[in-house]
Design a protein around this motif. Structure first.
Motif, PDB file in Angstrom:
ATOM      1  N   GLY A  76      39.774  45.200 -33.396  1.00  0.00           N
ATOM      2  CA  GLY A  76      38.381  45.161 -33.818  1.00  0.00           C
ATOM      3  C   GLY A  76      37.559  46.204 -33.102  1.00  0.00           C
ATOM      4  N   ARG A  77      36.659  46.837 -33.844  1.00  0.00           N
ATOM      5  CA  ARG A  77      35.740  47.827 -33.283  1.00  0.00           C
ATOM      6  C   ARG A  77      34.323  47.309 -33.483  1.00  0.00           C
ATOM      7  NH1 ARG A  77      32.513  51.542 -35.520  1.00  0.00           N
ATOM      8  NH2 ARG A  77      33.442  51.312 -37.583  1.00  0.00           N
ATOM      9  N   PRO A  78      33.641  46.935 -32.393  1.00  0.00           N
ATOM     10  CA  PRO A  78      32.280  46.421 -32.556  1.00  0.00           C
ATOM     11  C   PRO A  78      31.303  47.546 -32.897  1.00  0.00           C
ATOM     12  CG  PRO A  78      32.856  46.501 -30.235  1.00  0.00           C
ATOM     13  CD  PRO A  78      34.071  46.934 -30.997  1.00  0.00           C
ATOM     14  N   GLU A  79      30.397  47.227 -33.783  1.00  0.00           N
ATOM     15  CA  GLU A  79      29.306  48.140 -34.109  1.00  0.00           C
ATOM     16  C   GLU A  79      28.066  47.279 -34.303  1.00  0.00           C
ATOM     17  OE1 GLU A  79      28.188  50.904 -37.807  1.00  0.00           O
ATOM     18  OE2 GLU A  79      30.017  51.524 -36.778  1.00  0.00           O
ATOM     19  N   GLY A  80      27.207  47.286 -33.317  1.00  0.00           N
ATOM     20  CA  GLY A  80      26.059  46.383 -33.342  1.00  0.00           C
ATOM     21  C   GLY A  80      26.555  44.952 -33.295  1.00  0.00           C
ATOM     22  N   ARG A  81      26.116  44.149 -34.257  1.00  0.00           N
ATOM     23  CA  ARG A  81      26.551  42.744 -34.325  1.00  0.00           C
ATOM     24  C   ARG A  81      27.743  42.551 -35.246  1.00  0.00           C
ATOM     25  NH1 ARG A  81      21.545  38.790 -34.752  1.00  0.00           N
ATOM     26  NH2 ARG A  81      23.355  37.430 -34.779  1.00  0.00           N
ATOM     27  N   GLN A  82      28.304  43.632 -35.732  1.00  0.00           N
ATOM     28  CA  GLN A  82      29.424  43.550 -36.661  1.00  0.00           C
ATOM     29  C   GLN A  82      30.716  43.990 -35.985  1.00  0.00           C
ATOM     30  OE1 GLN A  82      28.449  44.879 -40.779  1.00  0.00           O
ATOM     31  NE2 GLN A  82      26.787  45.917 -39.708  1.00  0.00           N
ATOM     32  N   MET A  83      31.826  43.512 -36.530  1.00  0.00           N
ATOM     33  CA  MET A  83      33.137  43.897 -36.030  1.00  0.00           C
ATOM     34  C   MET A  83      33.911  44.492 -37.210  1.00  0.00           C
ATOM     35  SD  MET A  83      35.057  43.914 -33.282  1.00  0.00           S
ATOM     36  CE  MET A  83      34.472  42.648 -32.189  1.00  0.00           C
ATOM     37  N   PHE A  84      34.392  45.694 -37.022  1.00  0.00           N
ATOM     38  CA  PHE A  84      35.187  46.373 -38.035  1.00  0.00           C
ATOM     39  C   PHE A  84      36.646  46.334 -37.607  1.00  0.00           C
ATOM     40  CE2 PHE A  84      30.984  47.942 -38.755  1.00  0.00           C
ATOM     41  CZ  PHE A  84      30.907  48.147 -40.120  1.00  0.00           C
ATOM     42  N   TYR A  85      37.508  45.812 -38.478  1.00  0.00           N
ATOM     43  CA  TYR A  85      38.922  45.659 -38.167  1.00  0.00           C
ATOM     44  C   TYR A  85      39.739  46.763 -38.820  1.00  0.00           C
ATOM     45  CZ  TYR A  85      37.601  41.182 -36.310  1.00  0.00           C
ATOM     46  OH  TYR A  85      37.024  40.207 -35.551  1.00  0.00           O
ATOM     47  N   SER A  86      40.782  47.186 -38.109  1.00  0.00           N
ATOM     48  CA  SER A  86      41.701  48.188 -38.625  1.00  0.00           C
ATOM     49  C   SER A  86      43.094  47.905 -38.081  1.00  0.00           C
ATOM     50  CB  SER A  86      41.243  49.595 -38.218  1.00  0.00           C
ATOM     51  OG  SER A  86      41.223  49.716 -36.812  1.00  0.00           O
ATOM     52  N   LEU A  87      44.076  48.548 -38.686  1.00  0.00           N
ATOM     53  CA  LEU A  87      45.454  48.416 -38.213  1.00  0.00           C
ATOM     54  C   LEU A  87      45.614  49.192 -36.916  1.00  0.00           C
ATOM     55  CD1 LEU A  87      47.422  48.908 -41.555  1.00  0.00           C
ATOM     56  CD2 LEU A  87      46.714  46.765 -40.460  1.00  0.00           C
ATOM     57  N   THR A  88      46.399  48.648 -36.010  1.00  0.00           N
ATOM     58  CA  THR A  88      46.621  49.321 -34.733  1.00  0.00           C
ATOM     59  C   THR A  88      47.680  50.405 -34.830  1.00  0.00           C
ATOM     60  OG1 THR A  88      48.245  47.666 -34.072  1.00  0.00           O
ATOM     61  CG2 THR A  88      45.966  47.330 -33.341  1.00  0.00           C
ATOM     62  N   ARG A  89      48.631  50.239 -35.737  1.00  0.00           N
ATOM     63  CA  ARG A  89      49.758  51.164 -35.820  1.00  0.00           C
ATOM     64  C   ARG A  89      50.028  51.561 -37.266  1.00  0.00           C
ATOM     65  NH1 ARG A  89      51.117  53.114 -31.065  1.00  0.00           N
ATOM     66  NH2 ARG A  89      52.752  53.972 -32.340  1.00  0.00           N
ATOM     67  N   PRO A  90      50.043  52.856 -37.564  1.00  0.00           N
ATOM     68  CA  PRO A  90      50.360  53.293 -38.932  1.00  0.00           C
ATOM     69  C   PRO A  90      51.809  52.981 -39.321  1.00  0.00           C
ATOM     70  CG  PRO A  90      50.114  55.183 -37.464  1.00  0.00           C
ATOM     71  CD  PRO A  90      49.706  53.961 -36.686  1.00  0.00           C
ATOM     72  N   GLU A  91      52.659  52.782 -38.330  1.00  0.00           N
ATOM     73  CA  GLU A  91      54.066  52.458 -38.618  1.00  0.00           C
ATOM     74  C   GLU A  91      54.200  51.155 -39.399  1.00  0.00           C
ATOM     75  OE1 GLU A  91      54.003  54.699 -34.675  1.00  0.00           O
ATOM     76  OE2 GLU A  91      52.846  53.092 -35.582  1.00  0.00           O
ATOM     77  N   LEU A  92      53.204  50.307 -39.296  1.00  0.00           N
ATOM     78  CA  LEU A  92      53.234  49.052 -40.050  1.00  0.00           C
ATOM     79  C   LEU A  92      53.322  49.329 -41.548  1.00  0.00           C
ATOM     80  CD1 LEU A  92      53.155  45.999 -40.126  1.00  0.00           C
ATOM     81  CD2 LEU A  92      50.665  46.119 -39.876  1.00  0.00           C
ATOM     82  N   MET A  93      52.627  50.356 -42.005  1.00  0.00           N
ATOM     83  CA  MET A  93      52.673  50.684 -43.427  1.00  0.00           C
ATOM     84  C   MET A  93      54.043  51.240 -43.811  1.00  0.00           C
ATOM     85  SD  MET A  93      50.001  49.304 -44.127  1.00  0.00           S
ATOM     86  CE  MET A  93      50.474  49.387 -45.829  1.00  0.00           C
TER      87      MET A  93
END
Length: 133
Positions: A76-93
């Protein structure tokens, strides 16, 4: 992390690389978590975005995102009061692409598996609904 002498893989102390692989595949074995991973492959998203796209309750999406985060697959990447989620590893794809290739090559016969296939899930769901609580 410790080196597993048998296979040369890194693993947490007290676990084998096989245990770690089981945990990885288990974390991806839920259709909601897999849908979240596939969505995050397209870019980061907030829980509210996932709710709208998946049509699921906030508590359901949050619980699955937390599971993926706890497994180290999502961050998760916080931005203000929001949390933006992304994959940690491109190998997952890469892993998911390999799984799709395997499914295509086998004609999706895994869906017929008596333990984990689609029929087994339907039977388990019916058994759970019919059992007294």
């Amino acid at each position: 992390m410790a080196m597993n002498k048998a296979d040369g893989c890194l693993s947490a102390p007290g676990t084998s690389s096989l245990d770690a692989a089981v945990a990885l595949f288990h974390s991806l074995s839920d259709s909601t978590r897999l849908a979240i991973v596939r969505r995050l492959a397209d870019g980061e998203a907030r829980v509210v975005d996932l709710i709208g796209e998946l049509g699921l309750a906030q508590s359901t999406v949050s619980a699955h995102v937390a599971c993926l985060r706890d497994c180290g697959l999502v961050i998760g990447r916080p931005e203000g009061r929001q949390m933006f989620y992304s994959l940690t590893r491109p190998e997952l794809m890469d892993l998911l692409a390999s799984a799709e290739t395997l499914l295509a090559a086998t004609g999706n016969t895994v869906a017929l598996c008596p333990n984990y296939g689609t029929r087994a899930r339907r039977v388990a769901t019916i058994d759970n609904e019919e059992s007294p609580r």
